[in-house]
Write a protein that holds these residues in place. Structure first.
Motif, PDB file in Angstrom:
ATOM      1  N   ASN A  59       0.828  -1.199   0.000  1.00  9.73           N
ATOM      2  CA  ASN A  59       0.000   0.000   0.000  1.00  9.73           C
ATOM      3  C   ASN A  59       0.865   1.252   0.000  1.00  9.73           C
ATOM      4  O   ASN A  59       0.547   2.241  -0.663  1.00  9.73           O
ATOM      5  CB  ASN A  59      -0.911  -0.003   1.229  1.00  9.73           C
ATOM      6  N   ASP A  60       1.969   1.202   0.727  1.00 10.23           N
ATOM      7  CA  ASP A  60       2.832   2.374   0.856  1.00 10.23           C
ATOM      8  C   ASP A  60       3.815   2.485  -0.300  1.00 10.23           C
ATOM      9  O   ASP A  60       4.087   3.578  -0.790  1.00 10.23           O
ATOM     10  CB  ASP A  60       3.591   2.316   2.178  1.00 10.23           C
ATOM     11  N   TYR A  61       4.364   1.357  -0.722  1.00  9.17           N
ATOM     12  CA  TYR A  61       5.343   1.396  -1.809  1.00  9.17           C
ATOM     13  C   TYR A  61       5.254   0.120  -2.625  1.00  9.17           C
ATOM     14  O   TYR A  61       5.205  -0.988  -2.075  1.00  9.17           O
ATOM     15  CB  TYR A  61       6.776   1.541  -1.259  1.00  9.17           C
ATOM     16  N   TYR A  62       5.216   0.278  -3.958  1.00  6.93           N
ATOM     17  CA  TYR A  62       5.278  -0.854  -4.874  1.00  6.93           C
ATOM     18  C   TYR A  62       6.033  -0.387  -6.100  1.00  6.93           C
ATOM     19  O   TYR A  62       5.792   0.715  -6.604  1.00  6.93           O
ATOM     20  CB  TYR A  62       3.876  -1.339  -5.249  1.00  6.93           C
ATOM     21  N   SER A 106      10.079  -6.436  -6.685  1.00  2.00           N
ATOM     22  CA  SER A 106       9.267  -6.630  -5.484  1.00  2.00           C
ATOM     23  C   SER A 106       9.726  -7.837  -4.681  1.00  2.00           C
ATOM     24  O   SER A 106       9.526  -7.886  -3.464  1.00  2.00           O
ATOM     25  CB  SER A 106       7.791  -6.769  -5.853  1.00  2.00           C
ATOM     26  N   ILE A 107      10.344  -8.823  -5.330  1.00  7.05           N
ATOM     27  CA  ILE A 107      10.857  -9.978  -4.594  1.00  7.05           C
ATOM     28  C   ILE A 107      11.954  -9.547  -3.629  1.00  7.05           C
ATOM     29  O   ILE A 107      12.032 -10.034  -2.492  1.00  7.05           O
ATOM     30  CB  ILE A 107      11.353 -11.064  -5.566  1.00  7.05           C
ATOM     31  N   VAL A 108      12.789  -8.605  -4.040  1.00  6.56           N
ATOM     32  CA  VAL A 108      13.799  -8.053  -3.129  1.00  6.56           C
ATOM     33  C   VAL A 108      13.111  -7.310  -1.985  1.00  6.56           C
ATOM     34  O   VAL A 108      13.486  -7.447  -0.819  1.00  6.56           O
ATOM     35  CB  VAL A 108      14.754  -7.117  -3.893  1.00  6.56           C
ATOM     36  N   GLN A 109      12.098  -6.524  -2.306  1.00  5.10           N
ATOM     37  CA  GLN A 109      11.331  -5.821  -1.278  1.00  5.10           C
ATOM     38  C   GLN A 109      10.761  -6.806  -0.262  1.00  5.10           C
ATOM     39  O   GLN A 109      10.895  -6.619   0.956  1.00  5.10           O
ATOM     40  CB  GLN A 109      10.201  -5.026  -1.936  1.00  5.10           C
ATOM     41  N   THR A 159      16.471  -2.810  -9.148  1.00  7.40           N
ATOM     42  CA  THR A 159      16.515  -3.795  -8.074  1.00  7.40           C
ATOM     43  C   THR A 159      17.685  -3.530  -7.139  1.00  7.40           C
ATOM     44  O   THR A 159      17.549  -3.623  -5.911  1.00  7.40           O
ATOM     45  CB  THR A 159      16.622  -5.213  -8.669  1.00  7.40           C
ATOM     46  N   LEU A 160      18.837  -3.189  -7.704  1.00  8.81           N
ATOM     47  CA  LEU A 160      20.008  -2.879  -6.874  1.00  8.81           C
ATOM     48  C   LEU A 160      19.762  -1.642  -6.021  1.00  8.81           C
ATOM     49  O   LEU A 160      20.114  -1.609  -4.832  1.00  8.81           O
ATOM     50  CB  LEU A 160      21.238  -2.686  -7.753  1.00  8.81           C
ATOM     51  N   PHE A 161      19.142  -0.606  -6.601  1.00  7.24           N
ATOM     52  CA  PHE A 161      18.843   0.606  -5.834  1.00  7.24           C
ATOM     53  C   PHE A 161      17.847   0.305  -4.719  1.00  7.24           C
ATOM     54  O   PHE A 161      17.977   0.818  -3.598  1.00  7.24           O
ATOM     55  CB  PHE A 161      18.291   1.702  -6.750  1.00  7.24           C
ATOM     56  N   ALA A 162      16.850  -0.530  -5.020  1.00 13.63           N
ATOM     57  CA  ALA A 162      15.879  -0.899  -3.996  1.00 13.63           C
ATOM     58  C   ALA A 162      16.555  -1.647  -2.855  1.00 13.63           C
ATOM     59  O   ALA A 162      16.255  -1.423  -1.672  1.00 13.63           O
ATOM     60  CB  ALA A 162      14.773  -1.757  -4.607  1.00 13.63           C
ATOM     61  N   ILE A 176      19.709  -1.431  -1.883  1.00 12.07           N
ATOM     62  CA  ILE A 176      20.534  -0.491  -1.115  1.00 12.07           C
ATOM     63  C   ILE A 176      19.651   0.397  -0.228  1.00 12.07           C
ATOM     64  O   ILE A 176      19.962   0.649   0.941  1.00 12.07           O
ATOM     65  CB  ILE A 176      21.380   0.369  -2.069  1.00 12.07           C
ATOM     66  N   ARG A 177      18.524   0.841  -0.791  1.00 17.14           N
ATOM     67  CA  ARG A 177      17.644   1.768  -0.067  1.00 17.14           C
ATOM     68  C   ARG A 177      16.955   1.094   1.107  1.00 17.14           C
ATOM     69  O   ARG A 177      16.754   1.695   2.163  1.00 17.14           O
ATOM     70  CB  ARG A 177      16.605   2.325  -1.038  1.00 17.14           C
ATOM     71  N   LEU A 178      16.593  -0.181   0.951  1.00 18.18           N
ATOM     72  CA  LEU A 178      15.747  -0.845   1.928  1.00 18.18           C
ATOM     73  C   LEU A 178      16.483  -1.765   2.888  1.00 18.18           C
ATOM     74  O   LEU A 178      15.907  -2.152   3.905  1.00 18.18           O
ATOM     75  CB  LEU A 178      14.665  -1.661   1.208  1.00 18.18           C
ATOM     76  N   ARG A 179      17.717  -2.136   2.591  1.00 20.54           N
ATOM     77  CA  ARG A 179      18.331  -3.212   3.367  1.00 20.54           C
ATOM     78  C   ARG A 179      18.537  -2.851   4.832  1.00 20.54           C
ATOM     79  O   ARG A 179      18.452  -3.725   5.707  1.00 20.54           O
ATOM     80  CB  ARG A 179      19.673  -3.622   2.754  1.00 20.54           C
ATOM     81  N   ASN A 180      18.812  -1.570   5.143  1.00 23.75           N
ATOM     82  CA  ASN A 180      19.025  -1.181   6.536  1.00 23.75           C
ATOM     83  C   ASN A 180      17.722  -0.876   7.265  1.00 23.75           C
ATOM     84  O   ASN A 180      17.663  -0.959   8.491  1.00 23.75           O
ATOM     85  CB  ASN A 180      19.956   0.041   6.604  1.00 23.75           C
ATOM     86  N   ASN A 181      16.699  -0.530   6.524  1.00 21.99           N
ATOM     87  CA  ASN A 181      15.411  -0.199   7.140  1.00 21.99           C
ATOM     88  C   ASN A 181      14.293  -0.513   6.163  1.00 21.99           C
ATOM     89  O   ASN A 181      13.745   0.374   5.522  1.00 21.99           O
ATOM     90  CB  ASN A 181      15.366   1.284   7.528  1.00 21.99           C
ATOM     91  N   PRO A 182      13.912  -1.786   6.031  1.00 17.71           N
ATOM     92  CA  PRO A 182      12.889  -2.142   5.053  1.00 17.71           C
ATOM     93  C   PRO A 182      11.549  -1.482   5.298  1.00 17.71           C
ATOM     94  O   PRO A 182      10.774  -1.289   4.372  1.00 17.71           O
ATOM     95  CB  PRO A 182      12.781  -3.673   5.185  1.00 17.71           C
ATOM     96  N   TYR A 183      11.235  -1.091   6.541  1.00 22.00           N
ATOM     97  CA  TYR A 183       9.942  -0.487   6.829  1.00 22.00           C
ATOM     98  C   TYR A 183       9.918   1.012   6.517  1.00 22.00           C
ATOM     99  O   TYR A 183       8.937   1.676   6.758  1.00 22.00           O
ATOM    100  CB  TYR A 183       9.540  -0.735   8.277  1.00 22.00           C
ATOM    101  N   ARG A 184      11.030   1.495   5.952  1.00 21.38           N
ATOM    102  CA  ARG A 184      11.007   2.863   5.453  1.00 21.38           C
ATOM    103  C   ARG A 184       9.953   3.004   4.355  1.00 21.38           C
ATOM    104  O   ARG A 184       9.332   4.038   4.190  1.00 21.38           O
ATOM    105  CB  ARG A 184      12.380   3.217   4.890  1.00 21.38           C
ATOM    106  N   HIS A 185       9.760   1.940   3.586  1.00 21.17           N
ATOM    107  CA  HIS A 185       8.693   1.892   2.586  1.00 21.17           C
ATOM    108  C   HIS A 185       7.804   0.718   2.905  1.00 21.17           C
ATOM    109  O   HIS A 185       8.154  -0.405   2.640  1.00 21.17           O
ATOM    110  CB  HIS A 185       9.261   1.749   1.171  1.00 21.17           C
ATOM    111  N   GLY A 186       6.674   0.974   3.488  1.00 19.62           N
ATOM    112  CA  GLY A 186       5.720  -0.105   3.695  1.00 19.62           C
ATOM    113  C   GLY A 186       5.354  -0.313   5.144  1.00 19.62           C
ATOM    114  O   GLY A 186       6.203  -0.375   6.016  1.00 19.62           O
TER     115      GLY A 186
END
Length: 248
Positions: free
Chosen positions: A173-176, A185-188, A229-232, A234-244
Protein backbone atom coordinates in the motif's frame (compact mmCIF):
# COMPACT_ATOMS: atom_id res chain seq x y z
CA UNK A 1 -11.88 -21.50 8.74
CA UNK A 2 -13.49 -18.03 8.57
CA UNK A 3 -14.24 -16.71 5.11
CA UNK A 4 -11.59 -14.24 3.98
CA UNK A 5 -12.45 -11.25 1.84
CA UNK A 6 -10.48 -11.58 -1.38
CA UNK A 7 -9.89 -8.96 -4.06
CA UNK A 8 -8.73 -10.11 -7.50
CA UNK A 9 -7.00 -7.18 -9.21
CA UNK A 10 -6.82 -7.24 -13.01
CA UNK A 11 -4.55 -4.58 -14.58
CA UNK A 12 -5.75 -3.67 -18.06
CA UNK A 13 -4.08 -1.73 -20.85
CA UNK A 14 -5.57 -2.14 -24.33
CA UNK A 15 -7.04 -5.59 -23.62
CA UNK A 16 -10.44 -5.11 -25.25
CA UNK A 17 -10.30 -8.57 -26.87
CA UNK A 18 -9.42 -10.48 -23.67
CA UNK A 19 -10.65 -8.58 -20.61
CA UNK A 20 -14.27 -9.78 -20.74
CA UNK A 21 -13.20 -13.44 -20.81
CA UNK A 22 -10.79 -12.86 -17.90
CA UNK A 23 -13.44 -11.27 -15.67
CA UNK A 24 -16.12 -13.78 -16.64
CA UNK A 25 -13.79 -16.70 -15.85
CA UNK A 26 -13.07 -15.29 -12.41
CA UNK A 27 -16.76 -14.78 -11.71
CA UNK A 28 -17.51 -18.36 -12.76
CA UNK A 29 -14.87 -19.68 -10.35
CA UNK A 30 -16.40 -17.59 -7.56
CA UNK A 31 -19.69 -19.40 -8.08
CA UNK A 32 -18.00 -22.81 -7.88
CA UNK A 33 -15.98 -22.33 -4.71
CA UNK A 34 -16.85 -20.96 -1.28
CA UNK A 35 -14.97 -17.67 -1.50
CA UNK A 36 -16.01 -14.09 -0.77
CA UNK A 37 -14.32 -12.70 -3.85
CA UNK A 38 -14.55 -9.34 -5.65
CA UNK A 39 -13.00 -8.44 -9.00
CA UNK A 40 -11.35 -5.05 -9.52
CA UNK A 41 -10.21 -4.08 -13.03
CA UNK A 42 -7.72 -1.21 -13.14
CA UNK A 43 -7.91 0.42 -16.55
CA UNK A 44 -4.52 2.00 -17.13
CA UNK A 45 -5.68 4.73 -19.52
CA UNK A 46 -6.35 2.29 -22.38
CA UNK A 47 -6.56 3.84 -25.85
CA UNK A 48 -8.80 1.12 -27.30
CA UNK A 49 -12.33 0.17 -26.23
CA UNK A 50 -11.28 -1.59 -23.01
CA UNK A 51 -13.08 0.88 -20.75
CA UNK A 52 -16.37 0.46 -22.62
CA UNK A 53 -16.06 -3.32 -22.32
CA UNK A 54 -15.19 -3.14 -18.61
CA UNK A 55 -18.23 -0.99 -17.82
CA UNK A 56 -20.47 -3.82 -19.05
CA UNK A 57 -18.84 -6.45 -16.82
CA UNK A 58 -19.78 -7.67 -13.33
CA UNK A 59 -16.80 -6.09 -11.56
CA UNK A 60 -15.53 -3.01 -9.78
CA UNK A 61 -13.27 -0.82 -11.89
CA UNK A 62 -10.85 2.04 -11.51
CA UNK A 63 -10.19 4.24 -14.53
CA UNK A 64 -6.77 5.86 -14.19
CA UNK A 65 -6.56 9.36 -15.74
CA UNK A 66 -2.97 8.82 -16.95
CA UNK A 67 -1.01 5.73 -17.97
CA UNK A 68 1.05 4.54 -14.98
CA UNK A 69 2.35 1.21 -16.30
CA UNK A 70 1.82 -2.19 -14.71
CA UNK A 71 3.42 -1.23 -11.38
CA UNK A 72 1.36 1.93 -11.02
CA UNK A 73 -1.85 0.15 -11.98
CA UNK A 74 -1.21 -2.61 -9.44
CA UNK A 75 -0.27 -0.07 -6.78
CA UNK A 76 -3.66 1.57 -7.30
CA UNK A 77 -5.30 -1.83 -6.89
CA UNK A 78 -3.36 -2.62 -3.72
CA UNK A 79 -4.28 0.76 -2.25
CA UNK A 80 -7.92 -0.08 -2.93
CA UNK A 81 -7.48 -3.46 -1.21
CA UNK A 82 -5.84 -1.79 1.80
CA UNK A 83 -8.45 0.93 2.20
CA UNK A 84 -11.31 -1.56 1.92
CA UNK A 85 -9.62 -3.99 4.33
CA UNK A 86 -9.43 -7.08 2.14
CA UNK A 87 -7.67 -10.08 3.65
CA UNK A 88 -6.05 -11.26 0.41
CA UNK A 89 -5.20 -9.49 -2.86
CA UNK A 90 -4.56 -11.45 -6.03
CA UNK A 91 -3.13 -10.24 -9.34
CA UNK A 92 -4.38 -11.81 -12.56
CA UNK A 93 -3.18 -10.22 -15.79
CA UNK A 94 -5.77 -8.86 -18.18
CA UNK A 95 -4.41 -10.64 -21.27
CA UNK A 96 -5.84 -14.06 -20.40
CA UNK A 97 -2.53 -15.80 -19.61
CA UNK A 98 -3.62 -16.78 -16.10
CA UNK A 99 -6.48 -19.31 -16.01
CA UNK A 100 -8.92 -18.46 -13.25
CA UNK A 101 -9.29 -22.14 -12.33
CA UNK A 102 -5.74 -21.96 -10.95
CA UNK A 103 -6.86 -19.38 -8.37
CA UNK A 104 -7.42 -21.96 -5.65
CA UNK A 105 -3.77 -23.08 -5.92
CA UNK A 106 -2.59 -19.48 -5.46
CA UNK A 107 -4.85 -18.85 -2.50
CA UNK A 108 -4.36 -22.09 -0.55
CA UNK A 109 -0.91 -21.40 1.07
CA UNK A 110 -2.08 -17.98 2.28
CA UNK A 111 -5.43 -19.25 3.55
CA UNK A 112 -3.58 -22.03 5.40
CA UNK A 113 -1.19 -19.50 6.99
CA UNK A 114 1.93 -20.94 5.34
CA UNK A 115 2.89 -17.95 3.19
CA UNK A 116 2.66 -14.17 3.00
CA UNK A 117 3.30 -14.01 -0.76
CA UNK A 118 2.39 -16.74 -3.26
CA UNK A 119 3.67 -16.73 -6.84
CA UNK A 120 2.22 -18.92 -9.58
CA UNK A 121 5.11 -20.51 -11.45
CA UNK A 122 5.01 -22.08 -14.91
CA UNK A 123 8.48 -23.58 -14.37
CA UNK A 124 7.90 -25.95 -11.43
CA UNK A 125 5.94 -28.54 -13.42
CA UNK A 126 6.94 -27.17 -16.86
CA UNK A 127 3.43 -27.47 -18.23
CA UNK A 128 1.47 -25.07 -20.39
CA UNK A 129 2.90 -22.00 -22.08
CA UNK A 130 6.59 -21.58 -21.20
CA UNK A 131 7.28 -18.15 -22.72
CA UNK A 132 9.91 -17.38 -25.35
CA UNK A 133 13.55 -18.44 -25.11
CA UNK A 134 14.65 -14.82 -24.68
CA UNK A 135 12.25 -14.26 -21.79
CA UNK A 136 13.26 -17.53 -20.13
CA UNK A 137 16.86 -16.34 -20.27
CA UNK A 138 15.84 -13.12 -18.53
CA UNK A 139 13.80 -15.02 -15.94
CA UNK A 140 16.81 -17.23 -15.14
CA UNK A 141 18.95 -14.12 -14.77
CA UNK A 142 16.53 -12.53 -12.28
CA UNK A 143 16.34 -15.80 -10.36
CA UNK A 144 20.11 -15.58 -9.91
CA UNK A 145 19.97 -11.87 -8.98
CA UNK A 146 17.26 -12.35 -6.36
CA UNK A 147 19.10 -15.29 -4.83
CA UNK A 148 22.26 -13.17 -4.67
CA UNK A 149 20.56 -10.21 -2.97
CA UNK A 150 18.06 -11.78 -0.57
CA UNK A 151 18.76 -15.51 -0.64
CA UNK A 152 15.37 -16.29 -2.22
CA UNK A 153 15.26 -18.71 -5.15
CA UNK A 154 12.19 -17.84 -7.21
CA UNK A 155 11.94 -19.79 -10.45
CA UNK A 156 9.35 -17.53 -12.09
CA UNK A 157 10.26 -14.10 -10.77
CA UNK A 158 8.47 -12.23 -13.57
CA UNK A 159 5.15 -14.00 -12.99
CA UNK A 160 2.26 -11.60 -12.54
CA UNK A 161 0.05 -14.33 -11.09
CA UNK A 162 0.49 -13.77 -7.35
CA UNK A 163 -1.37 -13.33 -4.08
CA UNK A 164 -0.63 -11.27 -0.95
CA UNK A 165 -1.93 -11.58 2.60
CA UNK A 166 -2.93 -8.67 4.85
CA UNK A 167 0.61 -8.01 6.03
CA UNK A 168 1.91 -7.80 2.47
CA UNK A 169 -1.01 -5.61 1.37
CA UNK A 170 -0.02 -3.20 4.15
CA UNK A 171 3.53 -3.09 2.81
CA UNK A 172 2.65 -2.57 -0.87
CA UNK A 173 0.00 0.00 0.00
CA UNK A 174 2.83 2.37 0.86
CA UNK A 175 5.34 1.40 -1.81
CA UNK A 176 5.28 -0.85 -4.87
CA UNK A 177 7.80 -0.74 -7.73
CA UNK A 178 6.63 0.91 -10.94
CA UNK A 179 6.93 -0.16 -14.60
CA UNK A 180 8.10 -3.82 -14.32
CA UNK A 181 7.64 -4.52 -10.62
CA UNK A 182 7.71 -8.31 -10.31
CA UNK A 183 11.49 -8.98 -9.96
CA UNK A 184 12.14 -5.87 -7.85
CA UNK A 185 9.27 -6.63 -5.48
CA UNK A 186 10.86 -9.98 -4.59
CA UNK A 187 13.80 -8.05 -3.13
CA UNK A 188 11.33 -5.82 -1.28
CA UNK A 189 9.56 -8.87 0.17
CA UNK A 190 12.81 -10.63 1.00
CA UNK A 191 14.08 -7.63 2.97
CA UNK A 192 10.79 -7.58 4.88
CA UNK A 193 11.40 -11.25 5.77
CA UNK A 194 8.11 -12.28 4.19
CA UNK A 195 7.43 -15.94 3.51
CA UNK A 196 7.42 -16.35 -0.28
CA UNK A 197 6.12 -19.57 -1.78
CA UNK A 198 5.84 -20.64 -5.40
CA UNK A 199 3.13 -23.02 -6.56
CA UNK A 200 3.00 -24.75 -9.94
CA UNK A 201 0.38 -23.39 -12.33
CA UNK A 202 -0.41 -23.90 -15.97
CA UNK A 203 -0.44 -20.70 -17.99
CA UNK A 204 -1.60 -19.89 -21.50
CA UNK A 205 -0.23 -17.65 -24.21
CA UNK A 206 -1.85 -14.24 -24.14
CA UNK A 207 -5.44 -14.45 -25.40
CA UNK A 208 -5.50 -11.02 -27.00
CA UNK A 209 -3.56 -7.82 -27.51
CA UNK A 210 0.15 -7.46 -28.15
CA UNK A 211 2.98 -7.60 -25.64
CA UNK A 212 4.73 -4.28 -25.05
CA UNK A 213 8.11 -6.01 -24.63
CA UNK A 214 9.98 -6.39 -27.94
CA UNK A 215 13.50 -7.80 -28.40
CA UNK A 216 15.08 -4.36 -28.05
CA UNK A 217 12.90 -3.54 -25.05
CA UNK A 218 13.86 -6.87 -23.46
CA UNK A 219 17.52 -5.81 -23.34
CA UNK A 220 16.55 -2.40 -21.96
CA UNK A 221 14.18 -4.06 -19.51
CA UNK A 222 16.90 -6.34 -18.07
CA UNK A 223 19.31 -3.43 -17.67
CA UNK A 224 16.74 -1.07 -16.14
CA UNK A 225 15.26 -3.66 -13.77
CA UNK A 226 18.75 -4.68 -12.64
CA UNK A 227 19.58 -1.09 -11.69
CA UNK A 228 16.18 -0.58 -10.08
CA UNK A 229 16.51 -3.79 -8.07
CA UNK A 230 20.01 -2.88 -6.87
CA UNK A 231 18.84 0.61 -5.83
CA UNK A 232 15.88 -0.90 -4.00
CA UNK A 233 18.18 -3.30 -2.17
CA UNK A 234 20.53 -0.49 -1.11
CA UNK A 235 17.64 1.77 -0.07
CA UNK A 236 15.75 -0.84 1.93
CA UNK A 237 18.33 -3.21 3.37
CA UNK A 238 19.02 -1.18 6.54
CA UNK A 239 15.41 -0.20 7.14
CA UNK A 240 12.89 -2.14 5.05
CA UNK A 241 9.94 -0.49 6.83
CA UNK A 242 11.01 2.86 5.45
CA UNK A 243 8.69 1.89 2.59
CA UNK A 244 5.72 -0.10 3.69
CA UNK A 245 3.57 -0.66 6.76
CA UNK A 246 3.96 -4.07 8.40
CA UNK A 247 0.20 -4.55 8.75
CA UNK A 248 -3.17 -2.80 8.62
Amino acid sequence: MPTERILVIVPCYNEQSAIASVVNEINQIRQLVDLELDVLVVNDCSTDNSLQVIRELACIHLNLPVNLGIGGAMHAGYKYAFRHQYDIAVQIDGDGQHPADELVKILEPIRAGRADVVIGSRFLDNTGFQSTALRRMGINYFRWLNRLLVGQTIFDSTSGFRAFNRQTIGIVNDYYPDEYPEPESIVQFGLHKLRIQEVPVTMRDRQGGVSSITFTKSIYYMWKVTLSTLFAYIRLRNNPYRHGNPAY
